[in-house]
Design a protein around this motif. Structure first.
Motif, PDB file in Angstrom:
ATOM      1  N   TYR A 159      50.024  29.061  44.109  1.00 47.71           N
ATOM      2  CA  TYR A 159      49.883  29.875  44.998  1.00 47.71           C
ATOM      3  C   TYR A 159      48.866  30.477  45.632  1.00 47.71           C
ATOM      4  CZ  TYR A 159      54.714  28.417  46.430  1.00 47.71           C
ATOM      5  OH  TYR A 159      55.647  28.080  47.034  1.00 47.71           O
ATOM      6  N   ILE A 160      48.480  31.282  43.629  1.00 48.49           N
ATOM      7  CA  ILE A 160      46.810  31.434  43.817  1.00 48.49           C
ATOM      8  C   ILE A 160      45.808  31.443  43.597  1.00 48.49           C
ATOM      9  CG2 ILE A 160      45.773  33.412  42.031  1.00 48.49           C
ATOM     10  CD1 ILE A 160      48.599  35.149  41.763  1.00 48.49           C
ATOM     11  N   GLY A 161      45.868  30.138  42.655  1.00 48.05           N
ATOM     12  CA  GLY A 161      45.376  29.270  43.094  1.00 48.05           C
ATOM     13  C   GLY A 161      44.355  28.510  44.252  1.00 48.05           C
ATOM     14  N   GLY A 162      45.378  28.444  45.320  1.00 46.28           N
ATOM     15  CA  GLY A 162      44.891  27.628  46.431  1.00 46.28           C
ATOM     16  C   GLY A 162      44.117  28.672  46.871  1.00 46.28           C
ATOM     17  N   LEU A 163      44.997  29.677  47.627  1.00 44.24           N
ATOM     18  CA  LEU A 163      44.167  30.287  48.034  1.00 44.24           C
ATOM     19  C   LEU A 163      42.644  30.807  47.890  1.00 44.24           C
ATOM     20  CD1 LEU A 163      43.974  32.610  50.777  1.00 44.24           C
ATOM     21  CD2 LEU A 163      45.624  34.342  48.944  1.00 44.24           C
ATOM     22  N   ALA A 164      42.452  31.122  46.518  1.00 44.09           N
ATOM     23  CA  ALA A 164      41.245  31.186  45.616  1.00 44.09           C
ATOM     24  C   ALA A 164      40.273  29.798  46.446  1.00 44.09           C
ATOM     25  CB  ALA A 164      40.880  31.424  44.131  1.00 44.09           C
ATOM     26  N   ALA A 165      40.374  28.911  45.953  1.00 44.85           N
ATOM     27  CA  ALA A 165      40.559  27.283  46.617  1.00 44.85           C
ATOM     28  C   ALA A 165      39.478  27.637  47.557  1.00 44.85           C
ATOM     29  CB  ALA A 165      41.218  26.138  46.426  1.00 44.85           C
ATOM     30  N   LEU A 166      40.605  27.822  48.450  1.00 41.35           N
ATOM     31  CA  LEU A 166      40.169  28.382  50.300  1.00 41.35           C
ATOM     32  C   LEU A 166      38.910  28.955  50.934  1.00 41.35           C
ATOM     33  CD1 LEU A 166      43.416  27.701  51.990  1.00 41.35           C
ATOM     34  CD2 LEU A 166      41.732  26.521  52.017  1.00 41.35           C
ATOM     35  N   LEU A 167      38.733  29.954  49.346  1.00 41.81           N
ATOM     36  CA  LEU A 167      38.020  30.878  49.724  1.00 41.81           C
ATOM     37  C   LEU A 167      36.912  30.904  49.062  1.00 41.81           C
ATOM     38  CD1 LEU A 167      39.409  34.003  48.754  1.00 41.81           C
ATOM     39  CD2 LEU A 167      39.482  33.838  51.412  1.00 41.81           C
ATOM     40  N   LEU A 168      36.402  29.823  48.374  1.00 34.78           N
ATOM     41  CA  LEU A 168      35.947  28.706  47.241  1.00 34.78           C
ATOM     42  C   LEU A 168      34.779  28.316  48.800  1.00 34.78           C
ATOM     43  CD1 LEU A 168      33.556  29.601  45.045  1.00 34.78           C
ATOM     44  CD2 LEU A 168      35.197  27.756  43.533  1.00 34.78           C
ATOM     45  N   GLN A 169      35.282  27.626  48.793  1.00 37.52           N
ATOM     46  CA  GLN A 169      34.862  26.178  49.588  1.00 37.52           C
ATOM     47  C   GLN A 169      34.659  26.858  50.951  1.00 37.52           C
ATOM     48  OE1 GLN A 169      39.453  24.064  50.614  1.00 37.52           O
ATOM     49  NE2 GLN A 169      38.666  23.091  48.487  1.00 37.52           N
ATOM     50  N   ALA A 227      44.671  39.774  46.374  1.00 36.16           N
ATOM     51  CA  ALA A 227      43.678  39.982  45.591  1.00 36.16           C
ATOM     52  C   ALA A 227      43.963  39.690  44.630  1.00 36.16           C
ATOM     53  CB  ALA A 227      44.670  41.457  45.469  1.00 36.16           C
ATOM     54  N   ALA A 228      44.892  38.773  43.558  1.00 31.44           N
ATOM     55  CA  ALA A 228      45.110  37.965  43.040  1.00 31.44           C
ATOM     56  C   ALA A 228      44.014  36.718  42.800  1.00 31.44           C
ATOM     57  CB  ALA A 228      46.022  37.689  42.277  1.00 31.44           C
ATOM     58  N   ALA A 229      43.329  36.323  44.004  1.00 32.30           N
ATOM     59  CA  ALA A 229      43.255  35.238  44.154  1.00 32.30           C
ATOM     60  C   ALA A 229      41.085  35.905  44.222  1.00 32.30           C
ATOM     61  CB  ALA A 229      43.505  34.499  46.197  1.00 32.30           C
ATOM     62  N   VAL A 230      40.822  36.523  45.208  1.00 31.58           N
ATOM     63  CA  VAL A 230      39.739  36.717  45.343  1.00 31.58           C
ATOM     64  C   VAL A 230      39.279  37.659  43.775  1.00 31.58           C
ATOM     65  CG1 VAL A 230      37.891  38.925  45.730  1.00 31.58           C
ATOM     66  CG2 VAL A 230      39.969  38.035  47.959  1.00 31.58           C
ATOM     67  N   ASP A 231      39.718  38.600  42.984  1.00 27.84           N
ATOM     68  CA  ASP A 231      39.710  38.491  41.603  1.00 27.84           C
ATOM     69  C   ASP A 231      39.472  37.337  40.412  1.00 27.84           C
ATOM     70  OD1 ASP A 231      39.719  40.362  39.396  1.00 27.84           O
ATOM     71  OD2 ASP A 231      41.204  39.304  38.765  1.00 27.84           O
ATOM     72  N   LEU A 232      39.888  35.898  41.321  1.00 25.27           N
ATOM     73  CA  LEU A 232      40.183  34.723  40.638  1.00 25.27           C
ATOM     74  C   LEU A 232      38.518  34.432  40.773  1.00 25.27           C
ATOM     75  CD1 LEU A 232      41.845  32.760  38.718  1.00 25.27           C
ATOM     76  CD2 LEU A 232      42.077  31.617  41.322  1.00 25.27           C
ATOM     77  N   PRO A 239      34.393  33.482  40.710  1.00 26.92           N
ATOM     78  CA  PRO A 239      33.926  33.760  39.828  1.00 26.92           C
ATOM     79  C   PRO A 239      32.514  34.937  40.632  1.00 26.92           C
ATOM     80  CG  PRO A 239      32.937  31.562  40.161  1.00 26.92           C
ATOM     81  CD  PRO A 239      34.113  31.848  41.738  1.00 26.92           C
ATOM     82  N   PRO A 240      31.766  35.815  40.426  1.00 26.40           N
ATOM     83  CA  PRO A 240      31.595  37.317  40.359  1.00 26.40           C
ATOM     84  C   PRO A 240      30.811  37.209  42.207  1.00 26.40           C
ATOM     85  CG  PRO A 240      31.945  37.466  37.886  1.00 26.40           C
ATOM     86  CD  PRO A 240      31.947  35.576  38.333  1.00 26.40           C
ATOM     87  N   TRP A 241      29.614  36.002  41.631  1.00 29.26           N
ATOM     88  CA  TRP A 241      28.748  35.282  42.693  1.00 29.26           C
ATOM     89  C   TRP A 241      29.723  35.148  43.593  1.00 29.26           C
ATOM     90  CZ3 TRP A 241      29.578  30.296  44.190  1.00 29.26           C
ATOM     91  CH2 TRP A 241      29.912  29.416  43.472  1.00 29.26           C
ATOM     92  N   ALA A 242      30.532  34.595  43.900  1.00 28.20           N
ATOM     93  CA  ALA A 242      31.469  34.210  44.896  1.00 28.20           C
ATOM     94  C   ALA A 242      32.100  35.279  45.418  1.00 28.20           C
ATOM     95  CB  ALA A 242      32.386  32.611  44.696  1.00 28.20           C
ATOM     96  N   ARG A 243      32.823  36.011  45.131  1.00 27.97           N
ATOM     97  CA  ARG A 243      33.072  37.246  45.229  1.00 27.97           C
ATOM     98  C   ARG A 243      32.205  37.783  46.493  1.00 27.97           C
ATOM     99  NH1 ARG A 243      34.360  40.076  40.295  1.00 27.97           N
ATOM    100  NH2 ARG A 243      36.123  38.631  39.762  1.00 27.97           N
ATOM    101  N   THR A 274      42.101  45.190  50.474  1.00 27.11           N
ATOM    102  CA  THR A 274      41.993  43.626  49.715  1.00 27.11           C
ATOM    103  C   THR A 274      41.289  45.031  48.223  1.00 27.11           C
ATOM    104  OG1 THR A 274      42.170  41.782  51.067  1.00 27.11           O
ATOM    105  CG2 THR A 274      41.086  41.266  48.571  1.00 27.11           C
ATOM    106  N   ARG A 275      39.972  44.594  48.542  1.00 26.55           N
ATOM    107  CA  ARG A 275      39.048  45.802  47.958  1.00 26.55           C
ATOM    108  C   ARG A 275      40.133  46.901  47.196  1.00 26.55           C
ATOM    109  NH1 ARG A 275      33.744  44.538  48.570  1.00 26.55           N
ATOM    110  NH2 ARG A 275      33.577  43.209  49.869  1.00 26.55           N
ATOM    111  N   LEU A 276      40.908  47.856  47.512  1.00 24.19           N
ATOM    112  CA  LEU A 276      41.502  48.840  47.035  1.00 24.19           C
ATOM    113  C   LEU A 276      42.521  47.715  46.174  1.00 24.19           C
ATOM    114  CD1 LEU A 276      42.307  50.728  50.289  1.00 24.19           C
ATOM    115  CD2 LEU A 276      40.732  51.259  48.425  1.00 24.19           C
ATOM    116  N   LEU A 277      43.175  46.511  46.085  1.00 20.90           N
ATOM    117  CA  LEU A 277      43.879  46.743  45.164  1.00 20.90           C
ATOM    118  C   LEU A 277      43.520  45.329  44.068  1.00 20.90           C
ATOM    119  CD1 LEU A 277      46.980  45.066  47.435  1.00 20.90           C
ATOM    120  CD2 LEU A 277      46.805  47.055  46.252  1.00 20.90           C
ATOM    121  N   LEU A 278      42.270  45.358  44.111  1.00 23.40           N
ATOM    122  CA  LEU A 278      41.377  44.902  43.140  1.00 23.40           C
ATOM    123  C   LEU A 278      41.524  45.424  41.864  1.00 23.40           C
ATOM    124  CD1 LEU A 278      38.209  43.032  45.050  1.00 23.40           C
ATOM    125  CD2 LEU A 278      39.506  41.992  44.148  1.00 23.40           C
ATOM    126  N   PRO A 279      41.613  46.507  41.539  1.00 21.33           N
ATOM    127  CA  PRO A 279      42.121  46.750  40.134  1.00 21.33           C
ATOM    128  C   PRO A 279      43.178  47.065  39.493  1.00 21.33           C
ATOM    129  CG  PRO A 279      40.789  48.609  41.724  1.00 21.33           C
ATOM    130  CD  PRO A 279      41.071  47.796  42.546  1.00 21.33           C
TER     131      PRO A 279
END
Length: 296
Positions: free
Chosen positions: A60-70, A241-246, A248-252, A261-266
């Motif tokens: 679930y986290i990986g799928g959301l991260a993939a959509l953001l990266l794509q 937040a977990a997906a965004v944190d996943l 790479p820094p350049w993509a984030r 979402t930024r508030l929850l990154l820590p």
């Protein structure tokens, strides 16, 4: 029997049923029975890494991260924005994607081949021109390779961080090699077959990636305005937040991450662990052994 011990199983069942129907659609139980219960050969043996990764709640986290990266590839994002009905029918798109992953990972070889053929036919019809004037076709091997690499990277990275059984080095290479089999059938030429090759593949796309109005709109939709009932919004905020944190820094840095979402990154990682644990609690386990082959 105490009230709590009677109520908890009901809550678990109701939550699990709601999640299953959101992800797999109204015929979720029929799909599940066919995928996991139909006798016959599979593309992947029960012990293969792809089955371990794709059966885990970390998807679930990986799928959301993939959509953001794509979304950071302008041409691929233009095709998705123009043809996928992503915002008009987000759950339908999610259900089609999750069914494809389940069929190709756990289903019979015959069903997996049919699923790939359906996707290839859809890709052949997706043609157009990006807002920057670049013509595209979804069956373009270069675009297919980007989508494939982004998914493989995010699914594996999520599993290594939040999965119940993280893979060792050989297992990570095995996962990338397993997914390459599906990628080749979809039209990806020379997909990466090791984790190191996957990282190099992603790095090769860096000069093509950037934020666009379409990618920003996608991030806002996925992270700030998900089409969910109110009780699900807080758990989803931690998943987002977990997906965004996943990433790479350049993509984030390139993704238009909303303030909430930024508030929850820590606390993204403990939040991600809590969310995957909750999903495991409400979701029936996926069979790890395929049924016996069909008789003669």
């Amino acid at each position: 029997m105490p009230l709590s011990s009677r109520v908890a199983p009901r809550l678990r069942e109701r939550a699990g049923e709601a999640l299953l129907r959101r992800v797999a659609g109204p015929t979720a139980h029929q799909k599940r029975a066919r995928i996991h219960g139909t006798p016959g050969p599979r593309w992947f043996a029960p012990e293969r890494p792809v089955r371990v990764v794709h059966a885990d709640a970390s998807m679930y986290i990986g799928g959301l991260a993939a959509l953001l990266l794509q979304s950071l590839h302008p041409v691929a994002m233009a095709a998705v924005s123009a043809h996928s009905g992503f915002q008009g029918d987000p759950w339908g798109r999610l259900q089609r994607t999750s069914t494809f992953l389940a069929v190709t990972t756990f289903g019979t070889s015959e069903d997996a081949e049919r699923a790939v053929e359906r996707v290839r036919r859809v890709h052949e019809r997706v043609v157009g021109t990006s807002p920057a004037g670049v013509p595209y076709q979804a069956s373009d091997p270069h675009l297919l390779a980007w989508v494939h690499a982004a998914e493989a990277y995010c699914f594996l990275r999520a599993h290594q961080r939040y999965g119940r059984r993280p893979l060792d080095t050989a297992g990570q290479d095995g996962y990338v090699a397993d997914l390459a089999q599906v990628g080749r059938r979809l039209g990806v030429r020379r997909p990466p077959e090791t984790h190191a090759a996957l990282v190099r593949c992603l790095a090769g796309y860096r000069p093509e990636l950037r934020a666009t109005p379409e990618s920003r709109a996608t991030a806002r939709y996925l992270l700030a305005r998900p089409p969910l009932p109110r009780p699900a919004l807080l758990p989803y905020a931690f998943l987002a937040a977990a997906a965004v944190d996943l990433l790479p820094p350049w993509a984030r840095a390139a993704v238009d991450v909303p303030f909430t979402t930024r508030l929850l990154l820590p606390v993204a990682r403990p939040g991600g662990r809590a969310i995957t644990a909750a999903i495991r609690w409400v979701t029936p386990s996926v069979p790890m052994k395929a049924p016996p082959p069909a008789g003669p």
